[in-house]
Design an enzyme around this catalytic site. Structure first.
Site, PDB file in Angstrom:
ATOM      1  N   HIS A 220       0.800  -1.234   0.000  1.00  0.00           N
ATOM      2  CA  HIS A 220       0.000   0.000   0.000  1.00  0.00           C
ATOM      3  C   HIS A 220       0.824   1.272   0.000  1.00  0.00           C
ATOM      4  O   HIS A 220       0.279   2.357  -0.113  1.00  0.00           O
ATOM      5  CB  HIS A 220      -0.955   0.014   1.201  1.00  0.00           C
ATOM      6  CG  HIS A 220      -0.236   0.240   2.489  1.00  0.00           C
ATOM      7  ND1 HIS A 220       0.432  -0.752   3.143  1.00  0.00           N
ATOM      8  CD2 HIS A 220      -0.047   1.365   3.217  1.00  0.00           C
ATOM      9  CE1 HIS A 220       0.999  -0.263   4.224  1.00  0.00           C
ATOM     10  NE2 HIS A 220       0.735   1.023   4.298  1.00  0.00           N
TER      11      HIS A 220
HETATM   12  C1  UD1 Z   1      -2.365   4.903   6.032  1.00  0.00           C
HETATM   13  C2  UD1 Z   1      -1.110   5.386   6.735  1.00  0.00           C
HETATM   14  C3  UD1 Z   1      -0.012   4.337   6.610  1.00  0.00           C
HETATM   15  C4  UD1 Z   1      -0.496   2.990   7.083  1.00  0.00           C
HETATM   16  C5  UD1 Z   1      -1.735   2.629   6.286  1.00  0.00           C
HETATM   17  C6  UD1 Z   1      -2.281   1.278   6.635  1.00  0.00           C
HETATM   18  C7  UD1 Z   1      -0.701   7.817   6.718  1.00  0.00           C
HETATM   19  C8  UD1 Z   1       0.148   8.879   6.150  1.00  0.00           C
HETATM   20  N1  UD1 Z   1      -0.603   6.599   6.153  1.00  0.00           N
HETATM   21  O1  UD1 Z   1      -2.083   4.833   4.653  1.00  0.00           O
HETATM   22  O2  UD1 Z   1       1.076   4.716   7.399  1.00  0.00           O
HETATM   23  O3  UD1 Z   1       0.521   2.035   6.894  1.00  0.00           O
HETATM   24  O4  UD1 Z   1      -2.715   3.638   6.542  1.00  0.00           O
HETATM   25  O5  UD1 Z   1      -3.349   0.929   5.823  1.00  0.00           O
HETATM   26  O6  UD1 Z   1      -1.426   8.059   7.650  1.00  0.00           O
HETATM   27  N2  UD1 Z   1      -9.289   4.282   1.507  1.00  0.00           N
HETATM   28  C9  UD1 Z   1     -10.509   3.658   1.380  1.00  0.00           C
HETATM   29  N3  UD1 Z   1     -11.119   3.226   2.522  1.00  0.00           N
HETATM   30  C10 UD1 Z   1     -10.572   3.396   3.747  1.00  0.00           C
HETATM   31  C11 UD1 Z   1      -9.335   4.051   3.856  1.00  0.00           C
HETATM   32  C12 UD1 Z   1      -8.710   4.468   2.734  1.00  0.00           C
HETATM   33  O7  UD1 Z   1     -11.036   3.481   0.301  1.00  0.00           O
HETATM   34  O8  UD1 Z   1     -11.182   2.966   4.749  1.00  0.00           O
HETATM   35  C13 UD1 Z   1      -8.587   4.696   0.277  1.00  0.00           C
HETATM   36  C14 UD1 Z   1      -8.921   6.104  -0.138  1.00  0.00           C
HETATM   37  O9  UD1 Z   1      -8.921   6.143  -1.520  1.00  0.00           O
HETATM   38  C15 UD1 Z   1      -7.729   6.895   0.368  1.00  0.00           C
HETATM   39  C16 UD1 Z   1      -6.615   5.894   0.228  1.00  0.00           C
HETATM   40  O10 UD1 Z   1      -7.199   4.633   0.498  1.00  0.00           O
HETATM   41  O11 UD1 Z   1      -7.539   8.061  -0.337  1.00  0.00           O
HETATM   42  C17 UD1 Z   1      -5.462   6.106   1.168  1.00  0.00           C
HETATM   43  O12 UD1 Z   1      -5.909   6.179   2.516  1.00  0.00           O
HETATM   44  P1  UD1 Z   1      -5.085   7.053   3.590  1.00  0.00           P
HETATM   45  O13 UD1 Z   1      -5.730   6.954   4.918  1.00  0.00           O
HETATM   46  O14 UD1 Z   1      -4.845   8.409   3.041  1.00  0.00           O
HETATM   47  O15 UD1 Z   1      -3.661   6.362   3.634  1.00  0.00           O
HETATM   48  P2  UD1 Z   1      -3.241   4.822   3.582  1.00  0.00           P
HETATM   49  O16 UD1 Z   1      -2.599   4.560   2.272  1.00  0.00           O
HETATM   50  O17 UD1 Z   1      -4.341   3.925   4.006  1.00  0.00           O
END
Ligand code: UD1
Length: 377
Positions: A220
């Site tokens: 991820h």
């Molecule tokens: C976040 C953390 C990372 C951790 C990871 C575990 C930060 C900077 N990053 O990254 O350190 O290792 O979580 O998973 O805080 N999305 C969904 N559903 C959800 C959550 C996210 O669809 O429930 C999608 C969305 O498109 C979003 C993308 O995932 O824009 C990224 O989510 P985000 O919370 O920004 O960061 P992660 O990549 O999950």
């Protein structure tokens, strides 16, 4: 006797298994010390950084976590948007609840935002999993780690590397407490329950349990999944490994979205590569514990494979968890297709032996944390 009020913060998937043992240790402390010392009250705050049921609610269910007392519902966004929304919403919670302490875990955007809101209101902050450093400032988590540690009052570490990093950055030694790894607390508590999961049957892998004959992948990190060329190379490597043994890949929503957007799924997937929805904590623990090999860019999985004794190839150029290389089963292989395939062949043929279990990765870290807090504060 006045009660001490603590806010515990969780926001994203890797936070939930770190917060669960702390909740249990606070409950245990209050039960055993009733009448003898100042009671501890805690509120669980979920920032809503992760919001899909498969990234959040299912972990509350598996870990037996109580529902959050307060949900901030911030959701996704750019780093500034997400951090800013948590900062504003959490400040309101602090002003209303007036906690005596805020406890944050890990290195996600919610960790930094809540630590910052608290410290500006002069509320002490405890950071669990402090001091880890990849020395790679292009990682958003590295920035979150450095800044959170600078403004925290209690820094709880998982290994002596972390203590050294903090001292080098000028953190006074009296603030640093080497207590072990709360992620391992959760792992050891749930591994027997996880063994009962029927995930291998559901994936049609039951006949591959002994001898171990399948691989598990998670990916991820923006550096691996946001660039089409890099992601294509990694999927190509997984497809090649998949021709030899089945490869199960529970894809994070961000990764799944990019595979779709970059139209990579069909051409890159070999016969044995299975992309699934994210799995629950117990299903994933079960799948991982019986795998021949794990390939990942997650931080926590490097630690979990070390405890389980499963060979782990980390698809990154660096790690903030070097102890899992020195003492555990982790090897850094980066994201180059040929390097991944060669490392996988090597690990499948020769295995990667664990040297030892890191000190204090013994299931008692949360108890040590609560003891420190109760004695010092
Ligand atoms: C976040 C953390 C990372 C951790 C990871 C575990 C930060 C900077 N990053 O990254 O350190 O290792 O979580 O998973 O805080 N999305 C969904 N559903 C959800 C959550 C996210 O669809 O429930 C999608 C969305 O498109 C979003 C993308 O995932 O824009 C990224 O989510 P985000 O919370 O920004 O960061 P992660 O990549 O999950």
């Amino acid at each position: 006797m006045t009660r001490r009020k603590i806010i515990l913060v969780a926001g994203a998937r890797p936070n939930f298994m770190k917060v669960a043992p702390i909740v249990r240790a606070f409950d245990e402390y209050s039960r055993t010390r009733r009448g003898k010392s100042r009671p501890l009250d805690y509120l669980l705050v979920h920032t809503g950084q992760h919001y899909d049921a498969s990234m959040s609610q299912i972990f509350f269910d598996d870990l037996g976590l109580p529902p959050p007392d307060i949900h901030l519902g911030v959701g996704s966004g750019t780093h500034a948007e997400q951090t800013g929304k948590v900062l504003i919403a959490f400040e309101k919670v602090c002003l209303r609840e007036k906690p005596d302490l805020v406890v944050v875990v890990g290195d996600v955007n919610s960790t930094l935002a809540c630590a910052l809101a608290s410290t500006k209101l002069e509320i002490p902050v405890a950071h669990i999993e402090a001091g880890l450093r990849s020395f790679d400032r292009s990682m958003p988590e590295e920035i979150n780690r450095i800044l959170t540690d600078q403004i925290s009052d209690y820094l709880f570490t998982t290994c002596s590397d972390a203590d050294r990093n903090l001292v080098r950055e000028g953190v006074p030694k009296r603030k640093i407490h080497f207590v072990g790894n709360v992620m391992v607390d959760s792992l050891l508590r749930h591994i027997h329950l996880a063994a009962k999961s029927d995930i291998l049957e559901r994936l049609g892998l039951k006949d591959r349990e002994t001898p171990k004959k399948y691989a598990v992948v998670t990916l991820h990190r923006p550096s691996n999944v946001d660039d089409p060329k890099t992601l294509k190379g990694i999927l190509g490597a997984l497809g090649r490994i998949g021709r030899e043994i089945p490869v199960v890949f529970p894809a994070h929503p961000r990764t799944a979205k990019h595979i779709e957007e970059f139209e990579l799924k069909t051409p890159a997937a070999g016969d044995g590569l299975r992309i699934t929805a994210p799995l629950s904590y117990l299903d994933f623990l079960c799948l991982m514990s019986k795998a021949a090999l794990v390939l990942t860019d997650s931080g926590g999985i490097q630690e979990e494979t070390t405890i389980l004794g499963i060979p782990c190839l980390t698809l990154r150029e660096n790690t903030e968890r070097a102890i899992t290389i020195r003492e555990g089963t982790n090897v850094l292989v980066g994201s180059d297709r040929e390097r991944i395939v060669a490392a996988a062949h090597h690990a499948l043929e020769k295995g990667i032996r664990r040297k030892k279990i890191p000190l204090y990765w013994d299931g008692k870290a949360a108890t040590r944390i609560v003891k420190v807090l109760a004695e010092m504060w």
